[in-house]
Write a protein that holds these residues in place. Structure first.
Motif, PDB file in Angstrom:
ATOM      1  N   UNK A  30     -25.744  18.576 -11.002  1.00 41.92           N
ATOM      2  CA  UNK A  30     -26.265  17.742 -12.149  1.00 41.92           C
ATOM      3  C   UNK A  30     -25.342  17.932 -13.333  1.00 41.92           C
ATOM      4  N   UNK A  31     -23.877  18.454 -12.702  1.00 45.45           N
ATOM      5  CA  UNK A  31     -22.761  18.463 -13.613  1.00 45.45           C
ATOM      6  C   UNK A  31     -21.505  17.731 -13.199  1.00 45.45           C
ATOM      7  N   UNK A  32     -20.597  17.398 -14.271  1.00 50.93           N
ATOM      8  CA  UNK A  32     -19.271  16.843 -13.713  1.00 50.93           C
ATOM      9  C   UNK A  32     -18.426  17.792 -13.396  1.00 50.93           C
ATOM     10  N   UNK A  34     -14.983  17.375 -13.891  1.00 45.65           N
ATOM     11  CA  UNK A  34     -14.267  17.344 -15.038  1.00 45.65           C
ATOM     12  C   UNK A  34     -15.034  17.579 -16.174  1.00 45.65           C
ATOM     13  N   UNK A  35     -14.433  18.498 -17.053  1.00 43.96           N
ATOM     14  CA  UNK A  35     -14.822  19.146 -18.179  1.00 43.96           C
ATOM     15  C   UNK A  35     -16.138  20.420 -17.875  1.00 43.96           C
ATOM     16  N   UNK A  36     -16.177  20.715 -16.879  1.00 43.55           N
ATOM     17  CA  UNK A  36     -17.288  21.807 -16.564  1.00 43.55           C
ATOM     18  C   UNK A  36     -16.844  22.889 -17.087  1.00 43.55           C
ATOM     19  N   UNK A  37     -17.554  23.645 -17.866  1.00 46.98           N
ATOM     20  CA  UNK A  37     -17.659  24.898 -18.366  1.00 46.98           C
ATOM     21  C   UNK A  37     -18.394  25.858 -18.087  1.00 46.98           C
ATOM     22  N   UNK A  38     -18.133  27.208 -17.878  1.00 48.04           N
ATOM     23  CA  UNK A  38     -19.198  28.396 -17.661  1.00 48.04           C
ATOM     24  C   UNK A  38     -18.881  29.357 -18.382  1.00 48.04           C
ATOM     25  N   UNK A  39     -19.790  30.088 -19.117  1.00 48.57           N
ATOM     26  CA  UNK A  39     -19.754  31.243 -19.947  1.00 48.57           C
ATOM     27  C   UNK A  39     -18.726  32.414 -19.457  1.00 48.57           C
ATOM     28  N   UNK A  40     -18.884  32.488 -17.874  1.00 46.65           N
ATOM     29  CA  UNK A  40     -18.448  33.826 -17.362  1.00 46.65           C
ATOM     30  C   UNK A  40     -17.129  33.664 -16.750  1.00 46.65           C
ATOM     31  N   UNK A  41     -16.458  32.510 -16.611  1.00 45.44           N
ATOM     32  CA  UNK A  41     -14.989  32.187 -16.064  1.00 45.44           C
ATOM     33  C   UNK A  41     -14.601  30.830 -16.514  1.00 45.44           C
ATOM     34  N   UNK A  43     -13.382  28.410 -14.198  1.00 47.64           N
ATOM     35  CA  UNK A  43     -13.190  27.726 -12.838  1.00 47.64           C
ATOM     36  C   UNK A  43     -13.824  26.146 -12.868  1.00 47.64           C
ATOM     37  N   UNK A  44     -12.984  25.299 -12.512  1.00 48.57           N
ATOM     38  CA  UNK A  44     -13.844  23.929 -12.215  1.00 48.57           C
ATOM     39  C   UNK A  44     -15.160  24.067 -11.810  1.00 48.57           C
ATOM     40  N   UNK A  45     -16.139  22.931 -11.457  1.00 52.81           N
ATOM     41  CA  UNK A  45     -17.058  22.869 -10.876  1.00 52.81           C
ATOM     42  C   UNK A  45     -17.092  23.473  -9.333  1.00 52.81           C
ATOM     43  N   UNK A  46     -15.927  22.955  -8.897  1.00 50.22           N
ATOM     44  CA  UNK A  46     -15.522  23.234  -7.388  1.00 50.22           C
ATOM     45  C   UNK A  46     -15.247  24.716  -7.245  1.00 50.22           C
ATOM     46  N   UNK A  47     -14.517  25.310  -8.138  1.00 46.39           N
ATOM     47  CA  UNK A  47     -14.414  26.739  -8.219  1.00 46.39           C
ATOM     48  C   UNK A  47     -15.612  27.671  -8.304  1.00 46.39           C
ATOM     49  N   UNK A  48     -16.479  27.093  -9.258  1.00 45.12           N
ATOM     50  CA  UNK A  48     -17.879  27.521  -9.378  1.00 45.12           C
ATOM     51  C   UNK A  48     -18.810  27.686  -8.348  1.00 45.12           C
ATOM     52  N   UNK A  49     -18.714  26.516  -7.794  1.00 46.59           N
ATOM     53  CA  UNK A  49     -19.704  26.337  -6.160  1.00 46.59           C
ATOM     54  C   UNK A  49     -19.229  27.321  -5.350  1.00 46.59           C
ATOM     55  N   UNK A  59     -28.012  28.695  -4.485  1.00 49.17           N
ATOM     56  CA  UNK A  59     -28.999  27.978  -5.173  1.00 49.17           C
ATOM     57  C   UNK A  59     -28.975  28.110  -6.755  1.00 49.17           C
ATOM     58  N   UNK A  60     -28.209  28.915  -7.356  1.00 48.78           N
ATOM     59  CA  UNK A  60     -28.052  28.984  -8.946  1.00 48.78           C
ATOM     60  C   UNK A  60     -27.317  27.773  -9.278  1.00 48.78           C
ATOM     61  N   UNK A  61     -26.612  27.080  -8.183  1.00 49.65           N
ATOM     62  CA  UNK A  61     -25.794  25.864  -8.438  1.00 49.65           C
ATOM     63  C   UNK A  61     -26.777  24.738  -8.668  1.00 49.65           C
TER      64      UNK A  61
END
Length: 150
Positions: A30-32, A34-41, A43-49, A59-61
């Motif tokens: 449910x996120x793009x 481009x512009x993805x932000x995470x509080x712990x790192x 990474x882009x959404x791809x790196x986070x996934x 499943x947390x994704x």
């Protein structure tokens, strides 16, 4: 944008597969990208996934709006196929027909993904920059522009 196109300007028959993987991960999360932000790192959404997958927390994704109507095996399959599509090397990505087969047939074996393309942690100091005006010692305005791909 597939790494081979962004880096070398070469379009391959699997560049569309890379884009499909990005779209799959964007739909599940449910996120793009481009512009993805995470509080712990940073990474882009791809790196986070990828990090979530490696830590067995895929499943947390998933977007919370799917909480009432999801099948965990289907969500995991979608994430896994999305990660397969965004592989760094063209030869490691499936063909589009195989992507459709993996998504549509529950009995289809889905191989384990490798580290995706563009799996870089962005610098926190440059991730928020686009154009920053400053004044030098002579009072003139200086503009620094950081280029980002689309």
């Amino acid at each position: 944008m597939a790494p081979e196109y962004a880096i070398d300007g070469k379009f391959s028959v699997k560049s569309d597969v890379f884009s499909m993987g990005v779209v799959i991960l964007e739909i599940v999360s449910g996120k793009k990208n481009r512009g993805f932000r995470h509080q712990d790192h940073h990474h882009s959404l791809l790196g986070h996934a990828w990090c979530m997958w490696k830590e067995n927390k895929a499943m947390e994704l998933m977007d919370e709006c799917l909480n009432e109507s999801f099948d965990e095996l289907q969500v995991r399959r979608c994430i896994k196929v999305g990660l397969l599509c965004i592989q760094k090397l063209v030869e490691d990505r499936p063909t589009m027909s195989h992507v459709i087969l993996m998504l549509g047939c529950e009995g289809e074996v889905v191989p384990e993904p490798k580290e995706p393309g563009f799996f870089l942690e962005r610098s926190c100091s440059t991730s928020n920059l686009s154009t920053t005006p400053n004044q030098d010692s002579s009072g003139h305005t200086i503009t620094i522009t950081v280029l980002e791909g689309r």
